[in-house]
Design an enzyme around this catalytic site. Structure first.
Site, PDB file in Angstrom:
ATOM      1  N   ASN A 134     -17.656  -8.221  -2.260  1.00 25.25           N
ATOM      2  CA  ASN A 134     -16.682  -9.163  -2.560  1.00 25.25           C
ATOM      3  C   ASN A 134     -16.312 -10.096  -1.103  1.00 25.25           C
ATOM      4  O   ASN A 134     -17.177 -10.805  -0.721  1.00 25.25           O
ATOM      5  CB  ASN A 134     -15.392  -8.805  -2.294  1.00 25.25           C
ATOM      6  CG  ASN A 134     -15.246  -8.025  -1.261  1.00 25.25           C
ATOM      7  OD1 ASN A 134     -15.139  -8.575  -0.321  1.00 25.25           O
ATOM      8  ND2 ASN A 134     -14.964  -6.743  -1.073  1.00 25.25           N
TER       9      ASN A 134
ATOM     10  N   PRO B 199     -13.557   6.212  -4.093  1.00 28.96           N
ATOM     11  CA  PRO B 199     -12.499   6.846  -3.376  1.00 28.96           C
ATOM     12  C   PRO B 199     -11.747   5.731  -2.204  1.00 28.96           C
ATOM     13  O   PRO B 199     -12.415   4.994  -1.975  1.00 28.96           O
ATOM     14  CB  PRO B 199     -13.389   7.903  -1.889  1.00 28.96           C
ATOM     15  CG  PRO B 199     -14.895   7.292  -2.293  1.00 28.96           C
ATOM     16  CD  PRO B 199     -15.414   6.336  -3.446  1.00 28.96           C
ATOM     17  N   ASP B 200     -10.349   6.361  -2.223  1.00 28.66           N
ATOM     18  CA  ASP B 200      -9.520   5.393  -1.814  1.00 28.66           C
ATOM     19  C   ASP B 200      -9.752   5.538  -0.353  1.00 28.66           C
ATOM     20  O   ASP B 200      -9.020   6.854   0.586  1.00 28.66           O
ATOM     21  CB  ASP B 200      -8.243   4.847  -1.827  1.00 28.66           C
ATOM     22  CG  ASP B 200      -7.436   4.121  -0.774  1.00 28.66           C
ATOM     23  OD1 ASP B 200      -7.616   3.995  -0.256  1.00 28.66           O
ATOM     24  OD2 ASP B 200      -6.904   2.974  -1.228  1.00 28.66           O
ATOM     25  N   ILE B 201     -10.104   5.624   1.082  1.00 34.15           N
ATOM     26  CA  ILE B 201     -10.416   5.556   2.417  1.00 34.15           C
ATOM     27  C   ILE B 201      -9.145   5.623   2.744  1.00 34.15           C
ATOM     28  O   ILE B 201      -8.455   6.604   3.887  1.00 34.15           O
ATOM     29  CB  ILE B 201     -11.864   4.277   3.012  1.00 34.15           C
ATOM     30  CG1 ILE B 201     -12.961   4.465   2.289  1.00 34.15           C
ATOM     31  CG2 ILE B 201     -11.680   5.084   4.484  1.00 34.15           C
ATOM     32  CD1 ILE B 201     -13.450   3.554   2.541  1.00 34.15           C
TER      33      ILE B 201
ATOM     34  N   PHE C 204      -4.255  -2.592   4.867  1.00 37.11           N
ATOM     35  CA  PHE C 204      -4.093  -3.962   4.719  1.00 37.11           C
ATOM     36  C   PHE C 204      -3.646  -4.306   3.566  1.00 37.11           C
ATOM     37  O   PHE C 204      -4.056  -3.189   2.416  1.00 37.11           O
ATOM     38  CB  PHE C 204      -5.498  -4.846   4.931  1.00 37.11           C
ATOM     39  CG  PHE C 204      -5.336  -5.386   6.130  1.00 37.11           C
ATOM     40  CD1 PHE C 204      -5.435  -4.284   7.558  1.00 37.11           C
ATOM     41  CD2 PHE C 204      -5.174  -6.617   6.862  1.00 37.11           C
ATOM     42  CE1 PHE C 204      -5.619  -4.927   8.906  1.00 37.11           C
ATOM     43  CE2 PHE C 204      -5.302  -7.176   7.977  1.00 37.11           C
ATOM     44  CZ  PHE C 204      -5.379  -6.632   9.111  1.00 37.11           C
TER      45      PHE C 204
ATOM     46  N   LYS D 142       2.810  -0.613  -2.498  1.00 38.77           N
ATOM     47  CA  LYS D 142       1.244   0.026  -1.757  1.00 38.77           C
ATOM     48  C   LYS D 142       1.654   0.556  -0.876  1.00 38.77           C
ATOM     49  O   LYS D 142       0.423   1.409  -0.569  1.00 38.77           O
ATOM     50  CB  LYS D 142       0.230  -1.395  -1.755  1.00 38.77           C
ATOM     51  CG  LYS D 142      -1.341  -0.638  -1.180  1.00 38.77           C
ATOM     52  CD  LYS D 142      -2.189  -1.968  -1.193  1.00 38.77           C
ATOM     53  CE  LYS D 142      -2.338  -2.821  -2.723  1.00 38.77           C
ATOM     54  NZ  LYS D 142      -2.809  -3.969  -2.775  1.00 38.77           N
TER      55      LYS D 142
ATOM     56  N   LYS E  31      -0.045   4.406  -0.780  1.00 41.02           N
ATOM     57  CA  LYS E  31      -1.616   5.262   0.160  1.00 41.02           C
ATOM     58  C   LYS E  31      -0.773   6.267   1.546  1.00 41.02           C
ATOM     59  O   LYS E  31      -1.706   6.494   1.718  1.00 41.02           O
ATOM     60  CB  LYS E  31      -1.819   4.267   0.804  1.00 41.02           C
ATOM     61  CG  LYS E  31      -2.673   3.334  -0.208  1.00 41.02           C
ATOM     62  CD  LYS E  31      -3.723   1.880  -0.209  1.00 41.02           C
ATOM     63  CE  LYS E  31      -4.104   1.668  -1.176  1.00 41.02           C
ATOM     64  NZ  LYS E  31      -5.597   0.895  -1.238  1.00 41.02           N
TER      65      LYS E  31
HETATM   66  N1  CTP Z   1      -8.988   0.797   0.773  1.00 42.86           N
HETATM   67  C1  CTP Z   1      -9.586   1.778   1.097  1.00 42.86           C
HETATM   68  N2  CTP Z   1     -10.802   2.569   0.177  1.00 42.86           N
HETATM   69  C2  CTP Z   1     -10.429   1.438  -0.972  1.00 42.86           C
HETATM   70  C3  CTP Z   1      -9.546   0.546  -1.917  1.00 42.86           C
HETATM   71  C4  CTP Z   1      -8.759   0.367  -0.534  1.00 42.86           C
HETATM   72  O1  CTP Z   1      -9.427   2.172   1.978  1.00 42.86           O
HETATM   73  N3  CTP Z   1     -11.358   1.998  -2.090  1.00 42.86           N
HETATM   74  C5  CTP Z   1      -7.613  -0.206   1.691  1.00 42.86           C
HETATM   75  C6  CTP Z   1      -8.440  -1.761   1.927  1.00 42.86           C
HETATM   76  O2  CTP Z   1      -8.887  -1.224   3.023  1.00 42.86           O
HETATM   77  C7  CTP Z   1      -6.665  -1.539   1.890  1.00 42.86           C
HETATM   78  C8  CTP Z   1      -6.151  -0.980   1.957  1.00 42.86           C
HETATM   79  O3  CTP Z   1      -6.815  -0.368   1.599  1.00 42.86           O
HETATM   80  O4  CTP Z   1      -6.866  -1.456   4.093  1.00 42.86           O
HETATM   81  C9  CTP Z   1      -5.931  -2.203   0.840  1.00 42.86           C
HETATM   82  O5  CTP Z   1      -6.421  -2.979   0.057  1.00 42.86           O
HETATM   83  P1  CTP Z   1      -5.987  -3.273  -1.801  1.00 42.86           P
HETATM   84  O6  CTP Z   1      -7.941  -3.929  -1.832  1.00 42.86           O
HETATM   85  O7  CTP Z   1      -5.343  -4.933  -0.879  1.00 42.86           O
HETATM   86  O8  CTP Z   1      -5.975  -2.448  -2.515  1.00 42.86           O
HETATM   87  P2  CTP Z   1      -6.205  -1.828  -3.131  1.00 42.86           P
HETATM   88  O9  CTP Z   1      -6.264  -0.020  -3.497  1.00 42.86           O
HETATM   89  O10 CTP Z   1      -7.663  -2.075  -4.510  1.00 42.86           O
HETATM   90  O11 CTP Z   1      -5.393  -1.906  -4.608  1.00 42.86           O
HETATM   91  P3  CTP Z   1      -5.266  -3.040  -5.718  1.00 42.86           P
HETATM   92  O12 CTP Z   1      -6.651  -3.708  -5.830  1.00 42.86           O
HETATM   93  O13 CTP Z   1      -4.816  -2.727  -6.753  1.00 42.86           O
HETATM   94  O14 CTP Z   1      -4.365  -4.562  -5.302  1.00 42.86           O
END
Ligand code: CTP
Length: 398
Positions: A208, A304-306, A324, A338, A342
């Site tokens: 990205n 995974p969502d960190i 963020f 969000k 989260k």
């Molecule tokens: N983030 C993370 N791990 C992921 C996706 C996101 O840790 N796999 C964290 C990012 O570092 C940020 C936050 O989650 O602090 C939100 O990221 P964002 O891209 O805005 O949200 P998404 O969870 O990807 O949601 P969406 O794309 O549906 O808006």
């Protein structure tokens, strides 16, 4: 001022070693006590007696000096100081530090210490510019070592260029900056930053547009307030800041492992633009065109969502977890949802629509969302956003 501070000064073997005697004097003038360690090579340039006389302290010279071990072991010697300074730091000392060697007193205390280390490199210009030295420099930066100099100028060997040791007063200024008691002194903060790369096959990846600028600025601002920062970064286009421990990763899964391995921490800031999906199938070979005109169809799995993983940890969750939210519409409503989804404490929300020029640009316009509601910040430089966020984090951890 350096009143009450204790500095372990490792003097390496270089012509600039004579300047280290002046450095001892300058540090003591400001109230610091200085314990000198001389490498065998340093003794070719300055005598232990002169270092000891100027420091008014015992000089340490060899690892196997049993009297010293009885009085103070090398581990204790390395921990007893507030800061370790290596001046002059020769190419050889840099290589030893970068390689993790511990075969003499200087390299052993540098390995054993739990304190910050500041080096003042000094060497011939070609040695400084040699790829090996530059590689070692990058490694040391990544380990959180602070660097003063070198300066450019005429060298003792008759050449001109970078390699001269920083002047004693410049090193003193770097020591003062390193020892400044900021509000985050003693705190550990983990920061994720940059994009992630998700491989399609061995030569292609999905990425990205994140430059990593905001995450790097946040790490720099936190370190400036005295925090120990672990900076977990994807392949960003801006360099990591000095004075933080850098962990480089590529994929979201590697970033999760590195971020959790860096815990415990007092706070964690998740500024990385993590890829939400990765390619489902692991392809060890490059995808080839077969001439039939058929295009490959890629299947994705969710990463995974960190942020959510760390924010929802039952044990060892950092006291403050900051995420963020990169949004292109309904910024506040989406970011507020969000935050809840989260489980983090704060969300720094920003509008990343292409028209704002924020993603990849130098400015940011954010809204800080917490349990207390939304606080809109005016559009400002990413450095200023970082400084303001670091101040808020310091307040929250008080
Ligand atoms: N983030 C993370 N791990 C992921 C996706 C996101 O840790 N796999 C964290 C990012 O570092 C940020 C936050 O989650 O602090 C939100 O990221 P964002 O891209 O805005 O949200 P998404 O969870 O990807 O949601 P969406 O794309 O549906 O808006």
């Amino acid at each position: 001022m350096l009143a009450g501070k204790r500095i372990l000064l490792i003097i390496g073997g270089g012509i600039a070693a004579f300047k280290s005697l002046d450095l001892i004097r300058r540090l003591r003038e400001r109230g610091a006590s200085v314990v000198p360690v001389l490498t065998p090579a340093a003794e070719e340039f300055v005598t232990p007696l002169s270092a000891s006389a100027l420091a008014a302290e015992k000089v340490y010279r060899t690892l196997f000096d049993l009297t010293d071990e009885a009085e103070m072991g090398h581990i204790e010697l390395s921990r007893d100081a507030d800061l370790l300074v290596v001046a002059p730091c020769t190419a050889d000392l840099m290589a030893k530090m970068a390689g993790g060697h511990a075969n003499d007193l200087a390299s052993t205390v540098l390995m054993a210490t739990d304190k910050r280390v500041l080096i003042a490199p000094a060497m011939n210009v070609r040695m400084w510019e040699h790829p090996a030295t530059q590689r070692n420099l990058a490694t040391l930066r990544g380990d959180g070592v602070l660097i003063a100099g070198p300066n450019e100028g005429d060298m003792a060997c008759g050449e001109f260029g970078p390699g001269r040791m920083a002047e004693p007063l410049e090193i003193v200024a770097a020591v003062e900056a390193a020892l400044m008691d900021g509000p985050l002194k003693g705190r550990h903060v983990v920061v994720t930053s940059g994009p992630t790369h998700e491989p399609i096959d061995p030569v292609r990846y999905i990425a990205n547009r994140s430059s990593g600028a905001q995450g790097a600025a946040i790490a720099r601002a936190l370190a400036a307030l005295g925090a120990k920062v672990t900076f977990v970064t994807g392949p960003a286009s801006v360099p990591p800041p000095d004075g933080v421990a850098v962990v480089k990763v590529e994929t979201a899964r590697q970033m999760l492992d590195a971020a959790t391995a860096a815990l415990p921490a007092d706070a964690a800031v998740f500024a990385a633009a993590v890829a939400d999906w990765r390619i489902a199938e692991d392809r060890p070979q490059k995808i080839k065109k077969d001439g039939s005109g058929k295009v490959p169809v890629l299947e994705f799995s969710e990463n995974p969502d960190i942020l959510a993983t760390v924010a929802r940890m039952a044990e060892g969750r950092p006291r403050l977890v900051v995420g963020f939210a990169a949004e292109t519409e309904e910024v506040i409503a989406n970011a507020t949802a969000k935050r809840q989804r989260k489980g983090c404490d704060w969300i720094v929300a920003n509008d990343v629509s292409p028209s704002t020029g924020i993603m990849g640009g130098s400015e940011n316009a954010v809204t800080l969302i917490s349990a207390d509601g939304a606080e809109e910040w005016p559009r400002m430089g990413k450095d200023q956003v970082a400084a303001r966020l670091a101040d808020k984090i310091a307040e929250a951890l008080e």
